[in-house]
Design a protein around this motif. Structure first.
Motif, mmCIF file in Angstrom:
data_model
loop_
_atom_site.group_PDB
_atom_site.id
_atom_site.type_symbol
_atom_site.label_atom_id
_atom_site.label_comp_id
_atom_site.label_asym_id
_atom_site.label_seq_id
_atom_site.Cartn_x
_atom_site.Cartn_y
_atom_site.Cartn_z
ATOM 1 N N SER A 223 31.791 -5.917 3.718
ATOM 2 C CA SER A 223 31.645 -6.020 2.267
ATOM 3 C C SER A 223 30.226 -6.425 1.872
ATOM 4 N N PHE A 224 29.594 -7.302 2.646
ATOM 5 C CA PHE A 224 28.248 -7.754 2.277
ATOM 6 C C PHE A 224 27.186 -6.697 2.561
ATOM 7 N N GLU A 225 27.434 -5.817 3.530
ATOM 8 C CA GLU A 225 26.388 -4.834 3.823
ATOM 9 C C GLU A 225 26.283 -3.775 2.727
ATOM 10 N N HIS A 226 27.273 -3.700 1.840
ATOM 11 C CA HIS A 226 27.211 -2.756 0.726
ATOM 12 C C HIS A 226 26.491 -3.332 -0.491
ATOM 13 N N CYS A 227 26.086 -4.589 -0.410
ATOM 14 C CA CYS A 227 25.388 -5.227 -1.532
ATOM 15 C C CYS A 227 23.915 -4.818 -1.517
ATOM 16 N N ALA A 228 23.478 -4.262 -2.636
ATOM 17 C CA ALA A 228 22.085 -3.812 -2.722
ATOM 18 C C ALA A 228 21.151 -4.912 -3.213
ATOM 19 N N SER A 229 21.703 -5.885 -3.919
ATOM 20 C CA SER A 229 20.834 -6.908 -4.525
ATOM 21 C C SER A 229 21.402 -8.302 -4.292
ATOM 22 N N TRP A 230 20.549 -9.299 -4.534
ATOM 23 C CA TRP A 230 21.011 -10.680 -4.404
ATOM 24 C C TRP A 230 22.100 -10.976 -5.414
ATOM 25 N N GLU A 231 22.031 -10.405 -6.625
ATOM 26 C CA GLU A 231 23.065 -10.650 -7.641
ATOM 27 C C GLU A 231 24.429 -10.198 -7.130
ATOM 28 N N GLN A 232 24.459 -9.028 -6.474
ATOM 29 C CA GLN A 232 25.730 -8.539 -5.921
ATOM 30 C C GLN A 232 26.232 -9.470 -4.815
ATOM 31 N N ARG A 233 25.305 -9.926 -3.966
ATOM 32 C CA ARG A 233 25.699 -10.855 -2.889
ATOM 33 C C ARG A 233 26.241 -12.155 -3.481
ATOM 34 N N ALA A 234 25.561 -12.668 -4.506
ATOM 35 C CA ALA A 234 25.991 -13.927 -5.136
ATOM 36 C C ALA A 234 27.385 -13.775 -5.737
ATOM 37 N N ARG A 235 27.616 -12.646 -6.393
ATOM 38 C CA ARG A 235 28.925 -12.404 -7.000
ATOM 39 C C ARG A 235 30.004 -12.335 -5.911
ATOM 40 N N LEU A 236 29.709 -11.622 -4.827
ATOM 41 C CA LEU A 236 30.649 -11.502 -3.716
ATOM 42 C C LEU A 236 30.905 -12.871 -3.070
ATOM 43 N N LEU A 237 29.849 -13.655 -2.947
ATOM 44 C CA LEU A 237 29.967 -15.003 -2.390
ATOM 45 C C LEU A 237 30.925 -15.845 -3.228
ATOM 46 N N MET A 238 30.795 -15.771 -4.556
ATOM 47 C CA MET A 238 31.696 -16.517 -5.455
ATOM 48 C C MET A 238 33.137 -16.022 -5.301
ATOM 49 N N GLN A 239 33.304 -14.696 -5.133
ATOM 50 C CA GLN A 239 34.653 -14.145 -4.960
ATOM 51 C C GLN A 239 35.294 -14.670 -3.682
ATOM 52 N N TRP A 240 34.500 -14.767 -2.608
ATOM 53 C CA TRP A 240 35.034 -15.325 -1.358
ATOM 54 C C TRP A 240 35.471 -16.763 -1.594
ATOM 55 N N GLY A 241 34.683 -17.505 -2.354
ATOM 56 C CA GLY A 241 35.039 -18.891 -2.657
ATOM 57 C C GLY A 241 36.317 -19.000 -3.458
ATOM 58 N N GLN A 242 36.503 -18.060 -4.410
ATOM 59 C CA GLN A 242 37.721 -18.078 -5.234
ATOM 60 C C GLN A 242 38.957 -17.750 -4.410
ATOM 61 N N ARG A 243 38.780 -16.968 -3.352
ATOM 62 C CA ARG A 243 39.929 -16.594 -2.513
ATOM 63 C C ARG A 243 40.310 -17.701 -1.535
ATOM 64 N N LEU A 244 39.449 -18.682 -1.392
ATOM 65 C CA LEU A 244 39.729 -19.773 -0.462
ATOM 66 C C LEU A 244 40.962 -20.531 -0.963
ATOM 67 N N PRO A 245 42.037 -20.581 -0.157
ATOM 68 C CA PRO A 245 43.244 -21.283 -0.618
ATOM 69 C C PRO A 245 42.924 -22.758 -0.894
ATOM 70 N N GLU A 246 43.488 -23.269 -1.957
ATOM 71 C CA GLU A 246 43.246 -24.664 -2.344
ATOM 72 C C GLU A 246 43.920 -25.591 -1.327
ATOM 73 N N LEU A 247 43.195 -26.616 -0.908
ATOM 74 C CA LEU A 247 43.779 -27.616 -0.010
ATOM 75 C C LEU A 247 44.742 -28.495 -0.797
ATOM 76 N N ALA A 248 45.775 -28.924 -0.129
ATOM 77 C CA ALA A 248 46.706 -29.870 -0.752
ATOM 78 C C ALA A 248 45.960 -31.167 -1.048
ATOM 79 N N GLU A 249 46.293 -31.802 -2.153
ATOM 80 C CA GLU A 249 45.650 -33.079 -2.515
ATOM 81 C C GLU A 249 45.786 -34.090 -1.383
ATOM 82 N N ALA A 250 46.911 -34.025 -0.672
ATOM 83 C CA ALA A 250 47.161 -34.954 0.438
ATOM 84 C C ALA A 250 46.131 -34.784 1.557
ATOM 85 N N ASP A 251 45.519 -33.587 1.644
ATOM 86 C CA ASP A 251 44.511 -33.339 2.674
ATOM 87 C C ASP A 251 43.101 -33.739 2.238
#
Length: 134
Positions: A13-41
């Protein structure tokens, strides 16, 4: 060394990014997909020291392969940590010790975006993974 499937997907997915803006957007999307940790953790025992942002990490060994989960209060760090998890989840303890963090982020085209403090923080997360898997 063969990459875990999720790490290969990240590279693809990252090799298709032509610009830093695209990479930054993709980076944020990866972060949003990160499952939330339980508060207990989100305890002091699970907090990674050496990060400017708050990062919590938990790991579990399943059939000789590590599965980590993490969370951060910073969006950019969540994305970077999600990509680190993609690289290490499913590895054995031995393989974990051979992960080259700078090389991984270089392959993703993100290395020049890693400030020294972010780089140190990610190294602290990887170090903590190695401690848990020792």
């Amino acid at each position: 060394m063969t990459l875990p499937a999720e790490a290969q997907a990240a590279l693809d997915s990252f090799e298709h990014c032509a610009s830093w803006e695209q990479r930054a957007r993709l980076l944020m999307q990866w972060g949003q997909r990160l499952p939330e940790l339980a508060e207990a953790d989100k305890t002091e025992a699970n907090r990674v020291h050496g990060c400017e942002s708050q990062v919590w990490l938990v790991g579990e060994l399943k059939d000789g392969h590590w599965q980590f989960a993490a969370s951060s209060d910073a969006r950019l760090i969540r994305g970077l940590v999600a990509l680190l998890l993609a690289r290490v989840n499913g590895l054995s303890s031995k393989a974990m010790h051979h992960v080259d963090l700078p090389d991984w982020f270089n392959q993703l085209g993100l290395s020049r975006q890693l400030s020294p403090s972010r780089s140190n923080g990610l190294n602290a997360v990887l170090q903590r993974m190695r401690e848990l898997s020792a």
